[in-house]
Design an enzyme around this catalytic site. Structure first.
Site, PDB file in Angstrom:
ATOM      1  N   LYS A  54     -81.610  20.446 -26.726  1.00  0.00           N
ATOM      2  CA  LYS A  54     -82.479  21.705 -26.543  1.00  0.00           C
ATOM      3  C   LYS A  54     -82.583  22.541 -27.591  1.00  0.00           C
ATOM      4  O   LYS A  54     -83.386  23.188 -28.116  1.00  0.00           O
ATOM      5  CB  LYS A  54     -82.038  22.528 -25.336  1.00  0.00           C
ATOM      6  CG  LYS A  54     -82.819  22.366 -23.943  1.00  0.00           C
ATOM      7  CD  LYS A  54     -82.065  23.200 -23.246  1.00  0.00           C
ATOM      8  CE  LYS A  54     -82.343  22.644 -21.750  1.00  0.00           C
ATOM      9  NZ  LYS A  54     -81.344  23.231 -20.760  1.00  0.00           N
ATOM     10  N   GLN A  98     -77.572  26.443 -17.432  1.00  0.00           N
ATOM     11  CA  GLN A  98     -77.549  24.816 -17.433  1.00  0.00           C
ATOM     12  C   GLN A  98     -76.865  24.485 -16.059  1.00  0.00           C
ATOM     13  O   GLN A  98     -75.681  25.167 -15.757  1.00  0.00           O
ATOM     14  CB  GLN A  98     -76.829  24.362 -18.621  1.00  0.00           C
ATOM     15  CG  GLN A  98     -76.763  22.632 -18.633  1.00  0.00           C
ATOM     16  CD  GLN A  98     -78.085  22.046 -18.588  1.00  0.00           C
ATOM     17  OE1 GLN A  98     -79.069  22.777 -19.399  1.00  0.00           O
ATOM     18  NE2 GLN A  98     -78.308  21.133 -18.155  1.00  0.00           N
ATOM     19  N   ASP A 121     -86.973  27.854 -16.439  1.00  0.00           N
ATOM     20  CA  ASP A 121     -86.863  26.604 -15.611  1.00  0.00           C
ATOM     21  C   ASP A 121     -87.775  26.701 -14.344  1.00  0.00           C
ATOM     22  O   ASP A 121     -87.496  25.548 -13.599  1.00  0.00           O
ATOM     23  CB  ASP A 121     -85.280  26.754 -14.925  1.00  0.00           C
ATOM     24  CG  ASP A 121     -84.319  25.821 -15.796  1.00  0.00           C
ATOM     25  OD1 ASP A 121     -84.666  24.653 -16.196  1.00  0.00           O
ATOM     26  OD2 ASP A 121     -83.165  26.102 -15.684  1.00  0.00           O
TER      27      ASP A 121
HETATM   28  N1  GUN Z   1     -79.607  20.586 -15.012  1.00  0.00           N
HETATM   29  C1  GUN Z   1     -80.310  19.113 -14.976  1.00  0.00           C
HETATM   30  N2  GUN Z   1     -81.515  19.419 -15.027  1.00  0.00           N
HETATM   31  C2  GUN Z   1     -81.798  20.627 -15.142  1.00  0.00           C
HETATM   32  C3  GUN Z   1     -82.814  21.853 -15.750  1.00  0.00           C
HETATM   33  O1  GUN Z   1     -83.842  21.239 -15.613  1.00  0.00           O
HETATM   34  N3  GUN Z   1     -82.483  22.941 -15.877  1.00  0.00           N
HETATM   35  C4  GUN Z   1     -81.183  23.465 -15.836  1.00  0.00           C
HETATM   36  N4  GUN Z   1     -81.046  24.682 -15.950  1.00  0.00           N
HETATM   37  N5  GUN Z   1     -80.069  22.616 -15.456  1.00  0.00           N
HETATM   38  C5  GUN Z   1     -80.419  21.338 -15.365  1.00  0.00           C
END
Ligand code: GUN
Length: 283
Positions: A54, A98, A121
């Site tokens: 990211k 996350q 998200d």
């Molecule tokens: N963990 C696995 N996929 C994701 C996601 O798309 N967003 C977040 N925040 N955590 C994750």
């Protein structure tokens, strides 16, 4: 039939390039760069890889990346206080925490503290509700990224029998809602579903996100179906595979996503797209 490959790596690169161009144009017009805050609590190895990717994607697209890596023993109150601070920071347009978070932190409490307007998200109940009522604002990144890929096939989704395997809040449920909004007919399968093979064999479109290597067998796939594999699993020999038997499914499908290089790269590209939308009030 041997399927055409839906190349997520390429589609994601094109999307990231168009986002970068929009950022360049906005900055040239005197507007600020999109700011994305990624909060990670602890050291989950998969999360570390994801957060690093990211960060790279943010830098390439010209975003301000505010990564906050907190020790695993950070209290829930401290995480909530950080979210409050970021909610009130006008240079931050998107906030994500996350997942998974350590056991002493309740993910629901965390998600609900993020301002729905910055919830890139799309996990806050407000944004889930918007998607469920056919008026999405910020939609979860992986399913929305799948929709971007499906557009590239040029095949209208209206009226298709779509089978979604997996009913998680991150993939299966929002995927079903996206496809319903596109007027497909939806079946959502999960671990209590009876006769999964039969259900999958009736699908014009199948999307699988369960995290079980090669769980969906190639000979379940209907001739000409569109096959989307959200799974990414590491086998004992170190190789990666999806949740669908790729080689066998490819002989029957019209379109298929590879693993790796399929859905995976779309998640971060869509996260940038959501953040761009918040930063510049785009539709
Ligand atoms: N963990 C696995 N996929 C994701 C996601 O798309 N967003 C977040 N925040 N955590 C994750």
């Amino acid at each position: 039939m041997s399927a055409s490959i839906l190349d997520g790596k390429l589609i994601a690169a094109e999307l990231r390039e168009s986002i970068k161009q929009e950022v360049d144009a906005q900055v040239a017009a005197g507007n600020i760069r999109p700011g994305l805050a990624v909060i990670m609590v602890g050291e989950d190895p998969a999360s570390q890889v994801y957060v690093r990717n990211k960060k790279i994607a943010c830098e390439k697209a010209g975003f301000n990346d505010v990564s906050e890596v907190l020790p695993a023993n950070t209290s829930q109150a401290d995480v909530l206080a950080l979210i409050d601070q970021l909610n009130n920071d006008p240079t931050v347009h998107g906030i994500i925490v996350q997942l998974p978070v350590p056991k002493h932190i309740d993910p629901k409490t965390i998600i609900e503290r993020i301002s729905p307007a910055k919830d890139v998200d799309g996990f806050h109940p407000y944004n889930v509700g918007r998607l469920a009522t056919g008026a999405p604002q910020l939609a979860p990144c992986t399913p929305h990224g799948v929709m971007t890929m499906l557009e590239k096939t040029g095949i209208p989704l209206r009226g298709l029998n779509a089978v979604v395997v997996g009913a998680s809040n991150i993939v299966g449920v929002p995927m079903a809602l996206e496809l319903l909004n596109a007027r497909a007919t939806i079946t959502v399968c999960h671990s209590a579903t009876k006769d999964l093979a039969q259900k999958v064999s009736e699908a014009d479109l199948v999307v699988v996100g369960v995290g079980i290597p090669n769980m969906v067998k190639g000979d379940w796939i209907k001739e000409g179906a569109i096959v989307i594999d959200v799974g990414i699993n590491r086998l004992d020999d170190g190789s990666l595979c999806g949740d669908i038997e790729f080689e066998a499914a490819k002989e029957r499908a019209s379109w298929i996503t590879p693993v790796p290089g399929g859905v995976g790269p779309m998640t971060i590209a869509t996260l940038l797209q959501n953040t761009l939308k918040v930063a510049y009030h785009l539709d």
